[in-house]
Design a protein around this motif. Structure first.
Motif, PDB file in Angstrom:
ATOM      1  N   SER A   3       0.858  -1.188   0.000  1.00  0.00           N
ATOM      2  CA  SER A   3       0.000   0.000   0.000  1.00  0.00           C
ATOM      3  C   SER A   3       0.896   1.240   0.000  1.00  0.00           C
ATOM      4  O   SER A   3       2.050   1.187   0.421  1.00  0.00           O
ATOM      5  N   PHE A   4       0.349   2.330  -0.470  1.00  0.00           N
ATOM      6  CA  PHE A   4       1.113   3.568  -0.594  1.00  0.00           C
ATOM      7  C   PHE A   4       0.419   4.641   0.204  1.00  0.00           C
ATOM      8  O   PHE A   4      -0.771   4.871   0.016  1.00  0.00           O
ATOM      9  N   SER A   5       1.169   5.313   1.085  1.00  0.00           N
ATOM     10  CA  SER A   5       0.478   6.337   1.854  1.00  0.00           C
ATOM     11  C   SER A   5       1.289   7.625   1.973  1.00  0.00           C
ATOM     12  O   SER A   5       2.520   7.625   1.787  1.00  0.00           O
ATOM     13  N   ALA A   6       0.590   8.711   2.269  1.00  0.00           N
ATOM     14  CA  ALA A   6       1.224  10.015   2.503  1.00  0.00           C
ATOM     15  C   ALA A   6       0.312  10.823   3.419  1.00  0.00           C
ATOM     16  O   ALA A   6      -0.911  10.631   3.428  1.00  0.00           O
ATOM     17  N   MET A  78     -10.530  12.068  -5.268  1.00  0.00           N
ATOM     18  CA  MET A  78      -9.848  10.767  -5.356  1.00  0.00           C
ATOM     19  C   MET A  78      -9.918  10.217  -6.789  1.00  0.00           C
ATOM     20  O   MET A  78      -8.929   9.683  -7.295  1.00  0.00           O
ATOM     21  N   ASP A  79     -11.080  10.351  -7.448  1.00  0.00           N
ATOM     22  CA  ASP A  79     -11.209   9.850  -8.825  1.00  0.00           C
ATOM     23  C   ASP A  79     -10.283  10.612  -9.775  1.00  0.00           C
ATOM     24  O   ASP A  79      -9.705  10.019 -10.690  1.00  0.00           O
ATOM     25  N   LEU A  80     -10.131  11.924  -9.539  1.00  0.00           N
ATOM     26  CA  LEU A  80      -9.220  12.700 -10.392  1.00  0.00           C
ATOM     27  C   LEU A  80      -7.778  12.224 -10.193  1.00  0.00           C
ATOM     28  O   LEU A  80      -7.016  12.089 -11.149  1.00  0.00           O
ATOM     29  N   VAL A  81      -7.410  11.953  -8.935  1.00  0.00           N
ATOM     30  CA  VAL A  81      -6.050  11.476  -8.644  1.00  0.00           C
ATOM     31  C   VAL A  81      -5.839  10.097  -9.288  1.00  0.00           C
ATOM     32  O   VAL A  81      -4.799   9.830  -9.898  1.00  0.00           O
ATOM     33  N   ARG A  82      -6.855   9.235  -9.175  1.00  0.00           N
ATOM     34  CA  ARG A  82      -6.720   7.888  -9.782  1.00  0.00           C
ATOM     35  C   ARG A  82      -6.557   8.010 -11.294  1.00  0.00           C
ATOM     36  O   ARG A  82      -5.748   7.304 -11.894  1.00  0.00           O
ATOM     37  N   LYS A  83      -7.307   8.922 -11.897  1.00  0.00           N
ATOM     38  CA  LYS A  83      -7.231   9.091 -13.351  1.00  0.00           C
ATOM     39  C   LYS A  83      -5.834   9.579 -13.748  1.00  0.00           C
ATOM     40  O   LYS A  83      -5.204   9.043 -14.662  1.00  0.00           O
ATOM     41  N   MET A  84      -5.322  10.579 -13.011  1.00  0.00           N
ATOM     42  CA  MET A  84      -4.010  11.153 -13.346  1.00  0.00           C
ATOM     43  C   MET A  84      -2.884  10.145 -13.161  1.00  0.00           C
ATOM     44  O   MET A  84      -1.893  10.169 -13.868  1.00  0.00           O
ATOM     45  N   SER A  85      -3.039   9.261 -12.147  1.00  0.00           N
ATOM     46  CA  SER A  85      -1.932   8.334 -11.836  1.00  0.00           C
ATOM     47  C   SER A  85      -2.174   6.947 -12.414  1.00  0.00           C
ATOM     48  O   SER A  85      -1.369   6.041 -12.203  1.00  0.00           O
ATOM     49  N   ARG A  86      -3.287   6.802 -13.109  1.00  0.00           N
ATOM     50  CA  ARG A  86      -3.680   5.499 -13.689  1.00  0.00           C
ATOM     51  C   ARG A  86      -3.713   4.391 -12.637  1.00  0.00           C
ATOM     52  O   ARG A  86      -3.301   3.268 -12.875  1.00  0.00           O
ATOM     53  N   PHE A 112      -9.716  19.952   1.889  1.00  0.00           N
ATOM     54  CA  PHE A 112      -9.482  19.558   0.497  1.00  0.00           C
ATOM     55  C   PHE A 112      -8.074  19.905   0.023  1.00  0.00           C
ATOM     56  O   PHE A 112      -7.548  19.248  -0.872  1.00  0.00           O
ATOM     57  N   ALA A 113      -7.443  20.914   0.639  1.00  0.00           N
ATOM     58  CA  ALA A 113      -6.047  21.198   0.295  1.00  0.00           C
ATOM     59  C   ALA A 113      -5.168  20.044   0.795  1.00  0.00           C
ATOM     60  O   ALA A 113      -4.329  19.515   0.058  1.00  0.00           O
ATOM     61  N   ALA A 114      -5.389  19.624   2.057  1.00  0.00           N
ATOM     62  CA  ALA A 114      -4.582  18.523   2.613  1.00  0.00           C
ATOM     63  C   ALA A 114      -4.853  17.221   1.850  1.00  0.00           C
ATOM     64  O   ALA A 114      -3.929  16.462   1.539  1.00  0.00           O
ATOM     65  N   LEU A 115      -6.120  16.971   1.515  1.00  0.00           N
ATOM     66  CA  LEU A 115      -6.465  15.740   0.787  1.00  0.00           C
ATOM     67  C   LEU A 115      -5.777  15.703  -0.583  1.00  0.00           C
ATOM     68  O   LEU A 115      -5.221  14.670  -0.973  1.00  0.00           O
ATOM     69  N   SER A 116      -5.805  16.827  -1.305  1.00  0.00           N
ATOM     70  CA  SER A 116      -5.228  16.853  -2.656  1.00  0.00           C
ATOM     71  C   SER A 116      -3.739  16.547  -2.618  1.00  0.00           C
ATOM     72  O   SER A 116      -3.230  15.770  -3.432  1.00  0.00           O
ATOM     73  N   LEU A 117      -3.047  17.151  -1.642  1.00  0.00           N
ATOM     74  CA  LEU A 117      -1.606  16.916  -1.549  1.00  0.00           C
ATOM     75  C   LEU A 117      -1.309  15.482  -1.088  1.00  0.00           C
ATOM     76  O   LEU A 117      -0.471  14.785  -1.683  1.00  0.00           O
ATOM     77  N   ALA A 119      -3.240  12.740  -1.242  1.00  0.00           N
ATOM     78  CA  ALA A 119      -3.662  11.713  -2.207  1.00  0.00           C
ATOM     79  C   ALA A 119      -2.735  11.682  -3.410  1.00  0.00           C
ATOM     80  O   ALA A 119      -2.337  10.603  -3.871  1.00  0.00           O
ATOM     81  N   SER A 120      -2.359  12.872  -3.921  1.00  0.00           N
ATOM     82  CA  SER A 120      -1.502  12.867  -5.111  1.00  0.00           C
ATOM     83  C   SER A 120      -0.117  12.326  -4.768  1.00  0.00           C
ATOM     84  O   SER A 120       0.464  11.564  -5.554  1.00  0.00           O
ATOM     85  N   ALA A 121       0.397  12.671  -3.584  1.00  0.00           N
ATOM     86  CA  ALA A 121       1.721  12.155  -3.192  1.00  0.00           C
ATOM     87  C   ALA A 121       1.656  10.638  -2.968  1.00  0.00           C
ATOM     88  O   ALA A 121       2.547   9.899  -3.408  1.00  0.00           O
ATOM     89  N   ALA A 122       0.595  10.175  -2.320  1.00  0.00           N
ATOM     90  CA  ALA A 122       0.471   8.729  -2.072  1.00  0.00           C
ATOM     91  C   ALA A 122       0.371   7.962  -3.386  1.00  0.00           C
ATOM     92  O   ALA A 122       0.820   6.817  -3.482  1.00  0.00           O
ATOM     93  N   ALA A 123      -0.207   8.601  -4.409  1.00  0.00           N
ATOM     94  CA  ALA A 123      -0.348   7.940  -5.714  1.00  0.00           C
ATOM     95  C   ALA A 123       0.924   8.061  -6.551  1.00  0.00           C
ATOM     96  O   ALA A 123       0.976   7.601  -7.691  1.00  0.00           O
ATOM     97  N   GLY A 124       1.943   8.720  -5.998  1.00  0.00           N
ATOM     98  CA  GLY A 124       3.225   8.828  -6.699  1.00  0.00           C
ATOM     99  C   GLY A 124       3.295   9.990  -7.676  1.00  0.00           C
ATOM    100  O   GLY A 124       4.222  10.092  -8.470  1.00  0.00           O
TER     101      GLY A 124
END
Ligand code: DP6
Length: 325
Positions: A3-6, A78-86, A112-117, A119-124
């Motif tokens: 699992s990947f977390s941030a 979360m869906d936007l992050v999943r889409k960007m990181s495939r 939402f600022a903390a979530l965006s950072l 989630a995107s970092a956890a997704a690499g």
């Protein structure tokens, strides 16, 4: 599979020139540009862990399961992050605010600022500040202003790419302090998201929007010149214009309580007697009293003597959203 977390931390912010009304409510493209100050010490900390064993996103806010409404908005980001990181993995999301729940301080911006950072970092993903600001905007408009540091302007733009926030001055540029007078709430207010949809029903919204670029210019100049008198004039005008639109929407939104009005009069009186103070009010009854660092004790002491002021939160200009490494 691993699992990947941030974990990320972001401040709340107070708008000095307000955003009210959306041009596109799905993309959260606002009807006008706005300007804010990050609030140091009033933060959301969010941990995102992508876990292949999950069959849906899981969200807790202050250790309790989130509402369906909260979950729906988080899913957009979360869906936007999943889409960007495939990625097609779901995540466990744990979010905590360090400011008192029910204090009436909007947590959606910091959340939402903390979530965006996180989630995107956890997704690499390694998103730029502008990309993060645009992503945070999709969860809550004002969240795009909690990504950059200090004093921040959100350029309304006209589409997803052109609507983002950027720093106009670092936190230490001016020793402004926000003393937030938290007053008791007697009824559940209409949320900002619902309120934005009503903005265009007020006949005053058009006039408010027509004059916003001029107010924004005056506010930016007052800030860059550290001119407290000019800042007071323009932010109180902007706040009053937004509340005039709220009050004249159909149906009418009235966020003020009697103590809110009492505080407005008090702040004006203190200013007339020479204290550098001015007010601004968001979609609620609490009054943000801005002053200079040297006057905080005096302002808090005077505020605490007003019946109906339950609590006072104090915040200096805050930094950017950051990863907790
Ligand atoms: C009055 O950003 O909370 O605080 O995009 O629906 O989450 P959503 O709205 P939100 O609206 C903020 C409204 C305001 C003014 C401001 O912060 O500019």
């Amino acid at each position: 599979m691993t699992s990947f977390s941030a974990t990320a931390v972001a401040c709340a912010n107070i708008a000095l020139i307000k955003f009210w009304g959306n041009r596109d409510s799905e993309l959260r493209i606002p009807a006008n540009s706005s300007l804010s100050m990050n609030l140091d010490g009033l933060v959301t900390r969010t941990r995102v862990t992508f876990d292949p064993s999950l069959n849906g996103d899981q969200l807790t806010i202050n250790h309790a399961p989130a509402s369906a409404e909260g979950m729906g908005r988080v899913k957009i980001v979360m869906d936007l992050v999943r889409k960007m990181s495939r990625l097609d993995t779901f995540a466990e999301i744990a979010s905590e605010n360090n400011f008192p729940t029910g204090a009436g301080i909007a947590s959606s911006a910091s959340a939402f600022a903390a979530l965006s950072l996180a989630a995107s970092a956890a997704a690499g993903l390694q998103l730029s500040e502008r990309e993060l600001s645009r992503l945070a905007r999709r969860g809550s408009g004002s969240a795009c202003r909690s990504i950059p540091t200090g004093f921040v302007e959100w350029q309304a733009g006209h589409d997803d790419e052109s609507s983002f926030a950027f720093t106009i001055a670092p936190p230490d540029y001016w020793d402004l302090v926000d003393c937030i007078a938290v007053v008791s709430e007697t009824h559940k207010p209409t949320t900002s998201s619902e309120g934005h949809k009503l903005a265009a029903t007020s006949v005053l919204q058009r006039a408010r929007l027509a004059d916003t670029p001029a107010r924004l210019d005056r506010c930016r100049r007052a800030l860059l010149e550290r001119d407290f008198g000019c800042l007071s004039e323009v932010i109180e005008l902007d706040c009053n214009l937004m509340h005039a639109v709220m009050m004249t929407s159909i149906p009418s939104l009235l966020y003020w309580q009697p103590v809110t009005l009492e505080l407005i009069h008090a702040v004006r009186g203190w200013r007339e007697s020479g204290m550098p103070v001015c007010y601004t009010i968001d979609a609620g009854p609490n009054v943000h009293v801005l002053t200079l660092a040297g006057f905080v004790d005096q302002v808090c002491q005077t505020l605490s003597q007003i019946p109906g002021v339950d609590n006072i939160l104090i915040a200096k200009p805050g930094g950017p959203a950051s990863l907790d490494l």
